[in-house]
Enzyme design. Structure first.
Site, PDB file in Angstrom:
ATOM      1  N   CYS A 156       0.834  -1.204   0.000  1.00 50.09           N
ATOM      2  CA  CYS A 156       0.000   0.000   0.000  1.00 50.09           C
ATOM      3  C   CYS A 156       0.867   1.252   0.000  1.00 50.09           C
ATOM      4  CB  CYS A 156      -0.867   0.018   1.243  1.00 50.09           C
ATOM      5  SG  CYS A 156      -1.856  -1.461   1.418  1.00 50.09           S
TER       6      CYS A 156
ATOM      7  N   ARG B  77       4.376   1.059  -6.416  1.00 53.83           N
ATOM      8  CA  ARG B  77       4.285   0.027  -5.381  1.00 53.83           C
ATOM      9  C   ARG B  77       3.202  -0.996  -5.701  1.00 53.83           C
ATOM     10  NH1 ARG B  77       6.513   2.147  -0.508  1.00 53.83           N
ATOM     11  NH2 ARG B  77       5.049   1.111   0.880  1.00 53.83           N
TER      12      ARG B  77
ATOM     13  N   TRP C 127      -2.978  -2.294  -1.829  1.00 50.18           N
ATOM     14  CA  TRP C 127      -2.579  -3.545  -2.481  1.00 50.18           C
ATOM     15  C   TRP C 127      -3.088  -4.640  -1.569  1.00 50.18           C
ATOM     16  CZ3 TRP C 127       0.991  -7.735  -1.952  1.00 50.18           C
ATOM     17  CH2 TRP C 127       1.217  -8.411  -3.151  1.00 50.18           C
TER      18      TRP C 127
ATOM     19  N   ASN D  74      -0.750   0.750   6.143  1.00 52.52           N
ATOM     20  CA  ASN D  74       0.077  -0.099   5.291  1.00 52.52           C
ATOM     21  C   ASN D  74       0.731  -1.131   6.199  1.00 52.52           C
ATOM     22  OD1 ASN D  74       1.893  -1.200   3.482  1.00 52.52           O
ATOM     23  ND2 ASN D  74       3.312   0.522   3.587  1.00 52.52           N
ATOM     24  N   GLY D  75       0.668  -2.414   5.814  1.00 46.24           N
ATOM     25  CA  GLY D  75       1.271  -3.464   6.636  1.00 46.24           C
ATOM     26  C   GLY D  75       0.244  -4.542   6.932  1.00 46.24           C
TER      27      GLY D  75
ATOM     28  N   GLU E 295      16.207 -22.436 -14.299  1.00 41.92           N
ATOM     29  CA  GLU E 295      15.873 -21.050 -13.950  1.00 41.92           C
ATOM     30  C   GLU E 295      17.034 -20.103 -14.279  1.00 41.92           C
ATOM     31  OE1 GLU E 295      13.359 -19.398 -13.422  1.00 41.92           O
ATOM     32  OE2 GLU E 295      13.985 -17.605 -12.354  1.00 41.92           O
TER      33      GLU E 295
ATOM     34  N   LYS F 229      16.748 -16.985 -16.882  1.00 44.08           N
ATOM     35  CA  LYS F 229      17.024 -15.603 -16.472  1.00 44.08           C
ATOM     36  C   LYS F 229      18.050 -14.966 -17.405  1.00 44.08           C
ATOM     37  CE  LYS F 229      14.616 -14.872 -14.320  1.00 44.08           C
ATOM     38  NZ  LYS F 229      13.397 -15.234 -13.606  1.00 44.08           N
TER      39      LYS F 229
ATOM     40  N   GLU G 243      16.447 -14.256 -20.932  1.00 46.03           N
ATOM     41  CA  GLU G 243      15.433 -13.216 -21.068  1.00 46.03           C
ATOM     42  C   GLU G 243      15.979 -11.809 -20.882  1.00 46.03           C
ATOM     43  OE1 GLU G 243      13.135 -13.880 -16.757  1.00 46.03           O
ATOM     44  OE2 GLU G 243      12.007 -13.087 -18.437  1.00 46.03           O
TER      45      GLU G 243
ATOM     46  N   HIS H  92      25.548 -37.320 -24.108  1.00 46.03           N
ATOM     47  CA  HIS H  92      24.668 -37.965 -25.083  1.00 46.03           C
ATOM     48  C   HIS H  92      24.336 -37.040 -26.250  1.00 46.03           C
ATOM     49  CE1 HIS H  92      24.280 -41.447 -22.543  1.00 46.03           C
ATOM     50  NE2 HIS H  92      24.029 -40.650 -21.516  1.00 46.03           N
TER      51      HIS H  92
ATOM     52  N   LYS I 197       5.014  -8.549 -18.477  1.00 42.51           N
ATOM     53  CA  LYS I 197       5.025  -9.027 -17.087  1.00 42.51           C
ATOM     54  C   LYS I 197       3.905 -10.034 -16.850  1.00 42.51           C
ATOM     55  CE  LYS I 197       6.493  -9.243 -12.931  1.00 42.51           C
ATOM     56  NZ  LYS I 197       7.692 -10.060 -12.759  1.00 42.51           N
TER      57      LYS I 197
HETATM   58  O1  M6R Z   1       2.500 -14.490 -13.441  1.00 42.29           O
HETATM   59  P1  M6R Z   1       3.032 -15.869 -13.688  1.00 42.29           P
HETATM   60  O2  M6R Z   1       3.886 -16.387 -12.600  1.00 42.29           O
HETATM   61  O3  M6R Z   1       1.922 -16.848 -14.012  1.00 42.29           O
HETATM   62  O4  M6R Z   1       3.926 -15.750 -14.973  1.00 42.29           O
HETATM   63  C1  M6R Z   1       4.441 -16.901 -15.583  1.00 42.29           C
HETATM   64  C2  M6R Z   1       5.629 -16.575 -16.466  1.00 42.29           C
HETATM   65  O5  M6R Z   1       5.241 -15.752 -17.522  1.00 42.29           O
HETATM   66  C3  M6R Z   1       6.738 -15.898 -15.668  1.00 42.29           C
HETATM   67  O6  M6R Z   1       7.125 -16.697 -14.584  1.00 42.29           O
HETATM   68  C4  M6R Z   1       7.975 -15.619 -16.540  1.00 42.29           C
HETATM   69  O7  M6R Z   1       8.531 -16.810 -16.988  1.00 42.29           O
HETATM   70  C5  M6R Z   1       8.977 -14.807 -15.728  1.00 42.29           C
HETATM   71  N1  M6R Z   1       8.665 -13.426 -15.796  1.00 42.29           N
HETATM   72  C6  M6R Z   1      10.382 -15.006 -16.169  1.00 42.29           C
HETATM   73  O8  M6R Z   1      11.277 -14.299 -15.370  1.00 42.29           O
END
Ligand code: M6R
Length: 603
Positions: free
Chosen positions: A2, A27, A74, A100-101, A478, A482, A485, A501, A598
């Site tokens: 918040c 935020r 939020w 907030n909290g 992962e 990272k 992307e 293999h 996002k």
């Molecule tokens: O909001 P979500 O966790 O469902 O999103 C899923 C993916 O689009 C998300 O985890 C994406 O792979 C990441 N932004 C990558 O860092």
């Protein structure tokens, strides 16, 4: 998280309140509201949705009041709605608050107040504050605030106004931020510095357990015992955008550094000694289940793979982790005896929602793990469990992922309890889970040289290979995602034993290999696989445990001594840093990588 703004001035308060809330938009929020106060009474306007909706609903009104409080919410307790949004007002409409909290003991306080005749209008934890103030108010607001905060457990930054003192704002904080500012016309406060910067650059950052009384001509500061405290003024010389990033250059870096805090928020109240507290899952009869599915996309799918790994170790029920985009076409057996767990930061990912629909159609019990209260996924599931990562703004998921990992570890422990399955070495695992915020802090404070070396080596490369076995395989997936992307370097993740293999054909002089060997059961075998890449000229960075023999390796990073099933947390934080540094060195926009959104709301 918040956002709060408040003003006690000699000119209209609304312009400051609204511009401040706008500056706090970063935020994240789902509803907003303001209360303006005068001797005649309180005027409160609230709206679900964006600030523009709030502003539109105020258009045409006269707002000369010079004192007021504002809030962007939020949601944490109760879905986004007009009733749940702040400010909250007492029944005689003489006191209003914003908060907030999280008030952890809101339930017993609410019961006490209801017994005393108070009526509640929202599902929020925050509403207890305004009724407590009313309960304690005997003509002295500062005293009422002091008595109230003494009873609040958890974290709070709050502001209150009262019609008996229409030129005054009362504010208090514990474990939630609040900053104060002063101009010739007004005393101001807000959750974060950007809200103040257009008005003043001299600020006081309130300390924990302090109360401030704001009047147009000055601010008085007290501790919770009522003893006056001398404010410490700081001059802020950075710009608004930088301030929103908390002093970091990018949201991604800021969010990586928030991990210790959000990990502890996510675990708060969930584990106690060896026990897991998760009443949300008590409705499940695990003995009835013929299969369990973890379903998610991208980084969240990696979190699901982690949960699948733990599940298979502890519970003798078939368990599969499947990308949501594949699930609905995969002909997986589904019915009331198949438990489906969906994982999604946003709770709005179209593929995940489509898979949920499929599971519900078949009558499968559905549980969601999400970061956003009231999200579509949470609303449509039989039970929703929340990570407390706060809004994640950078596209690359960092804190959302590590909070998913710790929550999923607790969830699988709970499923094991429901099944009656024995978890070997449970005490150490749970104790180490509780240590994860501290471990994350240590990883962030001292970035190993090997990471910077790895990032430097990656800077001019077109590709990289991440290898590991068992749980390390989840981390390499992962780590590679990272890197891809945000730095646009092609990165592949392989089971270390699979290299020979086929993929080993790609290893040549200088090829970057990031190798994980944190799982004692298979570390020696992984080390042999890594040596095979070194024999072909690979530039290897090895991440391993404290006691692993790493003779012959030049770049070795050792993670703290933790239960092997939790090594994924420190390792992930290292790999986030590696991707971040490589991307920065290549001049990439780490917060907004190309082609990515996002929240992915298309299938
Ligand atoms: O909001 P979500 O966790 O469902 O999103 C899923 C993916 O689009 C998300 O985890 C994406 O792979 C990441 N932004 C990558 O860092």
């Amino acid at each position: 998280m918040c956002g709060i703004t408040a003003c006690a001035g000699s000119t209209p308060a609304l312009p400051f309140l609204m511009q401040g809330l706008e500056k706090l938009e970063y935020r994240g929020y789902d509803s907003a509201g303001v209360t303006l106060v005068s001797g005649q009474g309180l005027t409160t306007v609230k709206a679900k949705g964006r600030l523009a909706t709030l502003a539109a609903s105020m258009e045409g009104g006269r707002w000369p009041q010079t004192t007021g409080i504002g809030h962007t919410r939020w949601a944490t307790h109760g879905v986004p709605s007009n009733l749940n949004s702040h400010p909250h007002v007492n029944e005689t409409e003489t006191i209003a608050i914003v908060h907030n909290g999280i008030i952890e003991n809101h339930r017993p306080i609410r019961e006490f107040l209801e017994d005393a005749g108070y009526h509640f209008h929202s599902e929020t934890d925050s509403e207890v504050i305004v009724h407590m103030l009313d309960y304690y108010y005997r003509g002295d607001m500062l005293e009422a605030v002091r008595k109230t905060v003494r009873y609040l457990d958890g974290s709070f930054a709050l502001c209150a106004v009262c019609t008996d003192f229409p030129d005054t704002v009362y504010t208090a904080r514990k474990d939630s931020p609040m900053v104060l500012g002063q101009t010739e016309q007004a005393s101001l406060c807000a959750s974060d510095i950007p809200a103040l910067l257009a008005y003043t650059r001299d600020i006081v950052a309130m300390e924990d357990r302090q109360i401030a009384v704001l009047k147009p001509d000055g601010i008085r500061l007290y501790d919770f015992d009522g003893k006056p405290v001398q404010p410490v003024w700081l001059h802020v010389d950075y710009d608004v955008q930088a301030a929103q990033k908390g002093g970091f250059d990018t949201f991604m870096e800021k969010e990586m550094h928030e991990q210790p805090y959000v990990l502890s928020e996510t675990l708060r109240g969930r584990i106690f000694q060896e026990d897991v507290n998760m009443p949300e899952l008590d409705f499940l009869d695990m003995h009835d289940m013929k299969a369990v599915y973890f379903i998610a996309c991208g980084t969240a799918w990696h979190a699901g793979l982690y949960a699948q790994y733990l599940f298979r170790k502890w519970i003798p029920v078939p368990c599969f982790c499947i990308p949501a985009s594949e699930f609905r076409y995969g002909d997986y057996p589904l019915g009331p005896d198949t438990l489906c767990l969906f994982i999604s930061q946003s709770g709005e990912t179209a593929d995940t929602l489509a898979a949920l629909k499929e599971a519900k159609k078949a009558g499968a019990p559905c549980v969601s793990v999400t970061n956003v209260l009231g999200s579509s996924l949470a609303r449509q599931s039989d039970a929703a469990l929340y990570t407390c990562a706060g809004p994640e703004i950078a596209v690359a998921s960092t804190k959302a992922y590590t909070t998913q990992l710790v929550l999923l570890a607790a969830i699988v422990l709970k499923l094991a309890d429901l099944y009656g399955a024995l978890v070997p070495d449970r005490r150490r695992l749970v104790q180490d889970l509780a240590r994860m915020p501290r471990v994350a802090q240590d990883m962030l404070e001292a970035v190993p040289d090997g990471i910077s070396h790895g990032a430097e080596a990656l800077k001019d490369r077109h590709d990289a290979y991440f290898i590991g076995r068992q749980l390390d395989y989840v981390s390499v997936l992962e780590g590679a995602l990272k890197l891809k992307e945000i730095s646009y370097i092609h990165a592949d993740a392989y089971y270390a034993g699979e290299l020979k293999h086929g993929p080993i054909a790609l290893i040549e002089e200088g090829t970057v290999v990031i190798a994980l060997a944190t799982q004692p059961e298979v570390a020696a075998k992984t080390i042999s696989n890594i040596q095979e890449t070194m024999a072909r000229g690979a530039d290897v960075t090895l991440i391993t445990g404290q006691s692993q023999n790493a003779e012959g390796f030049q770049d070795v990073i050792r993670i703290p001594d933790v239960h092997p099933y939790l090594a994924v947390i420190p390792v992930t934080i290292l790999l986030q840093r590696l991707a971040f540094e490589a991307a920065e060195k290549r001049g990439c926009d780490v917060d907004k990588p190309r082609n990515l959104a996002k929240s992915v709301t298309v299938e």
